[in-house]
Each structure stands twice: as C-alpha cells, then as structure tokens.
Scaffold this motif. Sequence first.
Motif, PDB file in Angstrom:
ATOM      1  N   GLY A   1       0.794  -1.226   0.000  1.00  0.00           N
ATOM      2  CA  GLY A   1       0.000   0.000   0.000  1.00  0.00           C
ATOM      3  C   GLY A   1       0.820   1.266   0.000  1.00  0.00           C
TER       4      GLY A   1
ATOM      5  N   ARG B   1       1.605   5.277  -1.764  1.00  0.00           N
ATOM      6  CA  ARG B   1       2.148   5.675  -3.073  1.00  0.00           C
ATOM      7  C   ARG B   1       3.464   4.943  -3.299  1.00  0.00           C
ATOM      8  NH1 ARG B   1       2.068  11.395  -1.528  1.00  0.00           N
ATOM      9  NH2 ARG B   1       4.332  11.106  -1.648  1.00  0.00           N
TER      10      ARG B   1
ATOM     11  N   GLY C   1       0.011   0.862  -3.390  1.00  0.00           N
ATOM     12  CA  GLY C   1      -1.394   0.536  -3.161  1.00  0.00           C
ATOM     13  C   GLY C   1      -2.354   0.962  -4.252  1.00  0.00           C
TER      14      GLY C   1
ATOM     15  N   LEU D   1      -4.121   0.593   2.464  1.00  0.00           N
ATOM     16  CA  LEU D   1      -4.884   1.009   1.277  1.00  0.00           C
ATOM     17  C   LEU D   1      -5.997   1.977   1.646  1.00  0.00           C
ATOM     18  CD1 LEU D   1      -5.348  -2.504  -0.401  1.00  0.00           C
ATOM     19  CD2 LEU D   1      -3.573  -0.831  -0.896  1.00  0.00           C
TER      20      LEU D   1
ATOM     21  N   ARG E   1     -10.850  -0.095   1.300  1.00  0.00           N
ATOM     22  CA  ARG E   1     -10.095  -0.983   0.406  1.00  0.00           C
ATOM     23  C   ARG E   1      -9.236  -1.991   1.160  1.00  0.00           C
ATOM     24  NH1 ARG E   1      -8.358  -0.231  -4.960  1.00  0.00           N
ATOM     25  NH2 ARG E   1      -6.172  -0.317  -4.396  1.00  0.00           N
TER      26      ARG E   1
ATOM     27  N   GLY F   1      -4.122   1.898   7.327  1.00  0.00           N
ATOM     28  CA  GLY F   1      -4.460   3.253   6.874  1.00  0.00           C
ATOM     29  C   GLY F   1      -3.246   4.039   6.412  1.00  0.00           C
TER      30      GLY F   1
ATOM     31  N   ASP G   1       2.705   6.480   5.616  1.00  0.00           N
ATOM     32  CA  ASP G   1       2.989   7.913   5.445  1.00  0.00           C
ATOM     33  C   ASP G   1       3.545   8.486   6.757  1.00  0.00           C
ATOM     34  OD1 ASP G   1       1.350   8.631   2.700  1.00  0.00           O
ATOM     35  OD2 ASP G   1       0.371   7.099   3.880  1.00  0.00           O
TER      36      ASP G   1
ATOM     37  N   ARG H   1      -4.598  16.369  12.984  1.00  0.00           N
ATOM     38  CA  ARG H   1      -4.639  15.834  11.621  1.00  0.00           C
ATOM     39  C   ARG H   1      -5.480  16.715  10.707  1.00  0.00           C
ATOM     40  NH1 ARG H   1      -5.477   9.410  10.731  1.00  0.00           N
ATOM     41  NH2 ARG H   1      -4.368   9.475   8.754  1.00  0.00           N
TER      42      ARG H   1
ATOM     43  N   ARG I   1      -9.474  16.769   4.849  1.00  0.00           N
ATOM     44  CA  ARG I   1     -10.108  15.625   5.495  1.00  0.00           C
ATOM     45  C   ARG I   1     -11.378  16.013   6.265  1.00  0.00           C
ATOM     46  NH1 ARG I   1      -6.030  11.449   6.182  1.00  0.00           N
ATOM     47  NH2 ARG I   1      -7.458  10.428   7.597  1.00  0.00           N
TER      48      ARG I   1
HETATM   49  N1  UDP Z   1      -3.942   4.364  -0.548  1.00  0.00           N
HETATM   50  C1  UDP Z   1      -3.547   3.374  -1.405  1.00  0.00           C
HETATM   51  N2  UDP Z   1      -4.373   3.028  -2.427  1.00  0.00           N
HETATM   52  C2  UDP Z   1      -5.574   3.614  -2.622  1.00  0.00           C
HETATM   53  C3  UDP Z   1      -5.986   4.624  -1.711  1.00  0.00           C
HETATM   54  C4  UDP Z   1      -5.148   4.979  -0.681  1.00  0.00           C
HETATM   55  O1  UDP Z   1      -2.481   2.814  -1.258  1.00  0.00           O
HETATM   56  O2  UDP Z   1      -6.272   3.240  -3.557  1.00  0.00           O
HETATM   57  C5  UDP Z   1      -3.047   4.712   0.552  1.00  0.00           C
HETATM   58  C6  UDP Z   1      -2.690   6.169   0.688  1.00  0.00           C
HETATM   59  O3  UDP Z   1      -1.593   6.486  -0.134  1.00  0.00           O
HETATM   60  C7  UDP Z   1      -2.368   6.242   2.171  1.00  0.00           C
HETATM   61  C8  UDP Z   1      -3.292   5.199   2.781  1.00  0.00           C
HETATM   62  O4  UDP Z   1      -3.726   4.384   1.722  1.00  0.00           O
HETATM   63  O5  UDP Z   1      -1.042   5.852   2.383  1.00  0.00           O
HETATM   64  C9  UDP Z   1      -4.575   5.721   3.403  1.00  0.00           C
HETATM   65  O6  UDP Z   1      -4.393   6.887   3.999  1.00  0.00           O
HETATM   66  P1  UDP Z   1      -5.500   7.659   4.778  1.00  0.00           P
HETATM   67  O7  UDP Z   1      -4.788   8.747   5.451  1.00  0.00           O
HETATM   68  O8  UDP Z   1      -6.641   7.961   3.917  1.00  0.00           O
HETATM   69  O9  UDP Z   1      -5.912   6.522   5.805  1.00  0.00           O
HETATM   70  P2  UDP Z   1      -6.744   6.420   7.093  1.00  0.00           P
HETATM   71  O10 UDP Z   1      -5.748   6.006   8.125  1.00  0.00           O
HETATM   72  O11 UDP Z   1      -7.385   7.717   7.376  1.00  0.00           O
HETATM   73  O12 UDP Z   1      -7.689   5.340   6.727  1.00  0.00           O
END
Ligand code: UDP
Length: 243
Positions: A112, A114, A140, A165, A169, A190, A194, A217, A224
């Motif tokens: 997952g 970028r 991802g 992801l 997802r 999540g 990052d 955040r 967000r």
């Molecule tokens: N992401 C991914 N593929 C996708 C959508 C999101 O790999 O199709 C990654 C995105 O780059 C990030 C993570 O999933 O690293 C989700 O981050 P977000 O902050 O939205 O997650 P949360 O912890 O709020 O669910």
Amino acid sequence: MELKKKVEMMDIAFLNTTKQALLKDHLEPALQKQEKTFIVTANPEIVMKTREDEEYKQIVQSADYVIADGIGIVKASAIKKQPLQERIPGFELMVDLLDYADEKGLRCYFLGAREDVSEKTVQTVAKNFPDLVIAGHHHGFFDLDDERIAADIKRAQPDLIFVALGLPRQEQWIARYLDIFDKGLFMGVGGSFDTLTGEVPRAPKFWIDLNLEWFYRLLKQPFRWKRILKVFTFMFLILFKRE
Ligand code: UDP
C-alpha cells in the motif's frame, strides 16, 4: 462496574483490552503458532462506513480482532457505560509488531501507499528494524480484482502483512484474499506508512495526550474535513439516538 471482554457498538464488537495484553495474550501467540489473523483497527469512520455498506460490515465482523483506534470509540463506550480500557492506535500497534518481528526475525510484507512512500517505507523499516526480514512491498494503487498481487505476496511467505490502502479498500482486500494464505497476521494500517516515513507527521505527544490527535490531523490535512464530520455524526448517534 464489570469490564466486558468485548464491547458492542453499532453491531461491531470491539475487543476490550490494552495494547500490551493484546500483543502478549493474542497476537504474539498467534504469530508463534502461525495462525492466520485478521485485525481491524476501527475508528468512528470505519463504524460509520459499516452502516452504509452491509458487505463492508460483514467484512469487519469477520475479523478476528476489532480494535478501538480513535478516541471517539473509547468515549462512546464510556457513554454507553461499557468502557473500553484504552485506545489502541493502529500506528503504535504496527510499530510494536515490527519490534516483535525484529526480535524474532519474522518476515514482513508492506502493501500500500504511493510508490515513493512504499519504497521509503521499506528503507525506513530496514534501518530501524534491521533483524526482521522484508518479505516484499508493493504500492497501493492497483485493482482489487488483480489476483497476482496476493499470489506474489503468498510466494513471499510473510508472517505479517501490513495493508495500507485506506478504508474500505484495505479490509476488502484482506477479506477477499485471506483464504489463499496458509499463515499471516493481516492488519489494515491506513496512513501508517505515510507516518512511518515522515510524509505525514504524527501529532506531537502533547496533542495525543489531550485526545486531540484527530484535530491536529485536520489542521495538517484540512481536506479531510468531510471525514471528521463522520466522527461528529457518530458521536451524535451515540449521544442522542442511543445507538
Ligand atoms: N492508498 C492506497 N491506495 C488507494 C488509496 C489509498 O495505497 O487506492 C493509501 C494512501 O496512499 C495512504 C493510505 O492508503 O497511504 C490511506 O491513507 P488515509 O490517510 O486515507 O488513511 P486512514 O488512516 O485515514 O484510513
């Protein structure tokens, strides 16, 4: 007040434990026995999503452990007079599992985020947890129907699979492919890659201690706001609709 082992809110049963007890009593033994394990770290957004999407709800309900990640969940449990012992942030649980993997030389796969974050994730892990084995990594942004990703991961024989992801997802991917694996602890994490790589810094401890990580955040990632709105809707339903 009696402490329940599980606390159910909006049809989701949260494990009522501490991070330490979860690791020592559940996850480390499961890893030692190579038992397949599916963990959902659920915040109010995930719970709200389960209300909108029955299939997603069934996926979350099928997890071995649903953990309360998000102060909103912990507050809601107190309001309902079934208090959860503590918030277990998914990011911290991931870091503790990486520590354990490092100690035991376990194999970890990172799925997952970028492409550049994915590269940086394995570099950061290699530097900070030199004794765990990096079984592989993949960005991802692929089609959930693409079975090759899961087949490749299976070949890498990982003990732990961190799936970043985003929701829904990550849980959908885990639920769809869990059956093909013989072992592995699967956890949706999540935005944790990052955070691990410093792409999106975690809130300073001061903010976390004040239960204001979500607000920090929001300040850092104002786009967000819609998601934060879900947290307020969740709290509203708990407080005024007695859900
Ligand atoms: N992401 C991914 N593929 C996708 C959508 C999101 O790999 O199709 C990654 C995105 O780059 C990030 C993570 O999933 O690293 C989700 O981050 P977000 O902050 O939205 O997650 P949360 O912890 O709020 O669910």
